[in-house]
Scaffold this motif. Structure first.
Motif, PDB file in Angstrom:
ATOM      1  N   LEU A 343      -1.304   7.115  11.729  1.00  0.00           N
ATOM      2  CA  LEU A 343      -1.687   6.176  10.678  1.00  0.00           C
ATOM      3  C   LEU A 343      -1.018   6.528   9.353  1.00  0.00           C
ATOM      4  O   LEU A 343      -0.595   5.639   8.599  1.00  0.00           O
ATOM      5  N   GLU A 344      -0.904   7.823   9.050  1.00  0.00           N
ATOM      6  CA  GLU A 344      -0.249   8.247   7.818  1.00  0.00           C
ATOM      7  C   GLU A 344       1.227   7.898   7.838  1.00  0.00           C
ATOM      8  O   GLU A 344       1.784   7.447   6.825  1.00  0.00           O
ATOM      9  N   HIS A 345       1.893   8.082   8.983  1.00  0.00           N
ATOM     10  CA  HIS A 345       3.301   7.705   9.103  1.00  0.00           C
ATOM     11  C   HIS A 345       3.481   6.200   8.932  1.00  0.00           C
ATOM     12  O   HIS A 345       4.421   5.741   8.277  1.00  0.00           O
ATOM     13  N   GLN A 346       2.577   5.430   9.528  1.00  0.00           N
ATOM     14  CA  GLN A 346       2.652   3.981   9.385  1.00  0.00           C
ATOM     15  C   GLN A 346       2.477   3.569   7.938  1.00  0.00           C
ATOM     16  O   GLN A 346       3.176   2.688   7.429  1.00  0.00           O
ATOM     17  N   ALA A 347       1.547   4.231   7.229  1.00  0.00           N
ATOM     18  CA  ALA A 347       1.323   3.916   5.825  1.00  0.00           C
ATOM     19  C   ALA A 347       2.537   4.257   4.971  1.00  0.00           C
ATOM     20  O   ALA A 347       2.921   3.494   4.070  1.00  0.00           O
ATOM     21  N   LEU A 348       3.184   5.406   5.268  1.00  0.00           N
ATOM     22  CA  LEU A 348       4.380   5.789   4.531  1.00  0.00           C
ATOM     23  C   LEU A 348       5.522   4.814   4.804  1.00  0.00           C
ATOM     24  O   LEU A 348       6.284   4.462   3.900  1.00  0.00           O
ATOM     25  N   THR A 350       5.244   1.634   5.621  1.00  0.00           N
ATOM     26  CA  THR A 350       4.943   0.394   4.917  1.00  0.00           C
ATOM     27  C   THR A 350       5.244   0.527   3.442  1.00  0.00           C
ATOM     28  O   THR A 350       5.777  -0.379   2.792  1.00  0.00           O
ATOM     29  N   LEU A 351       4.903   1.699   2.869  1.00  0.00           N
ATOM     30  CA  LEU A 351       5.164   1.938   1.463  1.00  0.00           C
ATOM     31  C   LEU A 351       6.647   1.940   1.150  1.00  0.00           C
ATOM     32  O   LEU A 351       7.107   1.385   0.141  1.00  0.00           O
ATOM     33  N   SER A 352       7.450   2.528   2.043  1.00  0.00           N
ATOM     34  CA  SER A 352       8.901   2.577   1.842  1.00  0.00           C
ATOM     35  C   SER A 352       9.504   1.187   1.881  1.00  0.00           C
ATOM     36  O   SER A 352      10.430   0.853   1.135  1.00  0.00           O
ATOM     37  N   GLU A 353       8.990   0.325   2.764  1.00  0.00           N
ATOM     38  CA  GLU A 353       9.520  -1.026   2.901  1.00  0.00           C
ATOM     39  C   GLU A 353       9.229  -1.877   1.666  1.00  0.00           C
ATOM     40  O   GLU A 353       9.969  -2.806   1.340  1.00  0.00           O
ATOM     41  N   THR A 354       8.122  -1.568   0.974  1.00  0.00           N
ATOM     42  CA  THR A 354       7.764  -2.383  -0.196  1.00  0.00           C
ATOM     43  C   THR A 354       8.528  -1.976  -1.452  1.00  0.00           C
ATOM     44  O   THR A 354       8.509  -2.706  -2.449  1.00  0.00           O
TER      45      THR A 354
END
Length: 355
Positions: A343-348, A350-354
């Motif tokens: 979940l933390e990797h997914q959040a990171l 998503t953050l990078s894509e934004t």
């Protein structure tokens, strides 16, 4: 070894809560219900009539079991027992204090009314359990210290939790329990500290159990050959609960939906010591009456830790975490660790894509 029993245990206390609609032995939770009673709680009246019309065509014996013995309390007739022995044991160990037809009638009625006014269903079960615990302790003092010593061991090993009980409610609860346990000779020290401690132990360690005698299938499997000879009957009675199992046998199934299952509860000394894991090494099953057995779900070395899942195992991490908060558990098993990192990797990501 995987699949083998680890230990079995009878409860220090078992309870059929007032919300349970099933007629069970008030001491050991054995079913005191006839087959028709069980079926009538699973099926609508119309489908029950259908079943009665359907079974004779198959030469199926009904009722499938003889009616079980049923012994009502001699004083209140509000509770029943599966045997004379259970009735006598229950009276000697707790029911003499809790019986609405006994000497403590005004006190138990006042306690019940107060419990019934509490809005939370789980809280009502905890409070009913607490009353039975106090009754057991009082009866133990009247008969000797043996039972009280067993409770001392439970209190030593059990996980503790301090419930957030408002001061006003705590004071009233203490007063009601003191009235319930009033005895001219034997004194159970009902103090606010006692009530908080015991209620905390109950809320954290109370085990939900499903009495085996109620949840089994009332109707036995019927060979597929019987069904094949009555296809027209199946068409005539399309609402008959029927399925085919993997071995090709037709089974007349009277299963209860999860929300309809009778919830009884118990407190167990050894089970209360077992820690939580989302990858448990054991699973708990209710055996005869209120006895529980832990079975190994994996091969374990001698001295290895026994763990259980306190919550449904099929839930994802985000849903497991708040449920475990109720048990004051922060699980760090390999499953939780891996799912949390994912979940933390997914959040990171998503953050990078934004950015």
């Amino acid at each position: 070894v995987h699949g083998e029993p680890i230990f079995s245990e009878s409860p220090l206390l078992s309870l059929r809560p007032s919300c349970c609609p099933y007629r069970l032995c008030d001491h050991c939770l054995t079913s005191c219900m006839a087959d028709d009673d069980v079926v009538s709680m699973c099926l609508s009246p119309g489908l029950l009539t259908t079943m009665h019309g359907f079974l004779p065509h198959l030469n199926y014996p009904w009722p499938a079991h003889p009616d079980p013995p049923c012994y009502p309390c001699l004083h209140c007739e509000e509770v029943v027992y599966c045997s004379e022995e259970c009735r006598t044991t229950a009276w000697d160990t707790s029911h003499s204090v809790l019986c609405v037809g006994g000497s403590a009638q005004p006190a138990i009625q006042a306690y019940r009314e107060w419990v019934g006014d509490q809005p939370d269903a789980n809280c009502r079960i905890y409070l009913e359990t607490l009353a039975k615990l106090c009754a057991i302790l009082l009866c133990a003092m009247r008969a000797g210290k043996t039972r009280a010593a067993a409770w001392d061991r439970f209190s030593h090993f059990a996980e503790k939790q301090t419930p957030l009980l408002p001061h006003g409610k705590l004071a009233r609860l203490t007063e009601l329990l003191a009235d319930l346990c009033a005895d001219p000779v034997h004194v159970v020290a009902i103090t606010p500290e006692f009530v908080q401690t015991k209620l905390g132990q109950i809320s954290l360690n109370l085990q939900h159990i499903q009495p085996h005698a109620v949840t089994h299938n009332v109707l036995a499997p019927l060979p597929m050959a019987v069904w094949e000879g009555h296809q027209s009957l199946l068409e005539q009675y399309p609402r008959v609960p029927y399925r085919s199992d993997t071995e090709g046998e037709g089974v007349l199934m009277l299963s209860l939906a999860p929300g309809q299952l009778p919830v009884c509860v118990g407190l167990y000394t050894l089970q209360s010591v077992v820690k939580h894991s989302c990858v448990p090494s054991a699973v708990l099953r209710t055996e005869a009456s209120h006895t529980i057995t832990l079975y190994a779900t994996q091969d374990m070395e001698l001295g290895g830790e026994i763990t259980l899942s306190y919550i449904p195992m099929d839930l994802p991490y985000r849903r497991r975490t708040p449920l475990l908060d109720d048990y004051e558990v922060r699980c760090e098993c390999i499953r939780c660790t891996e799912e949390k990192e994912e979940l933390e990797h997914q959040a990171l990501g998503t953050l990078s894509e934004t950015k």
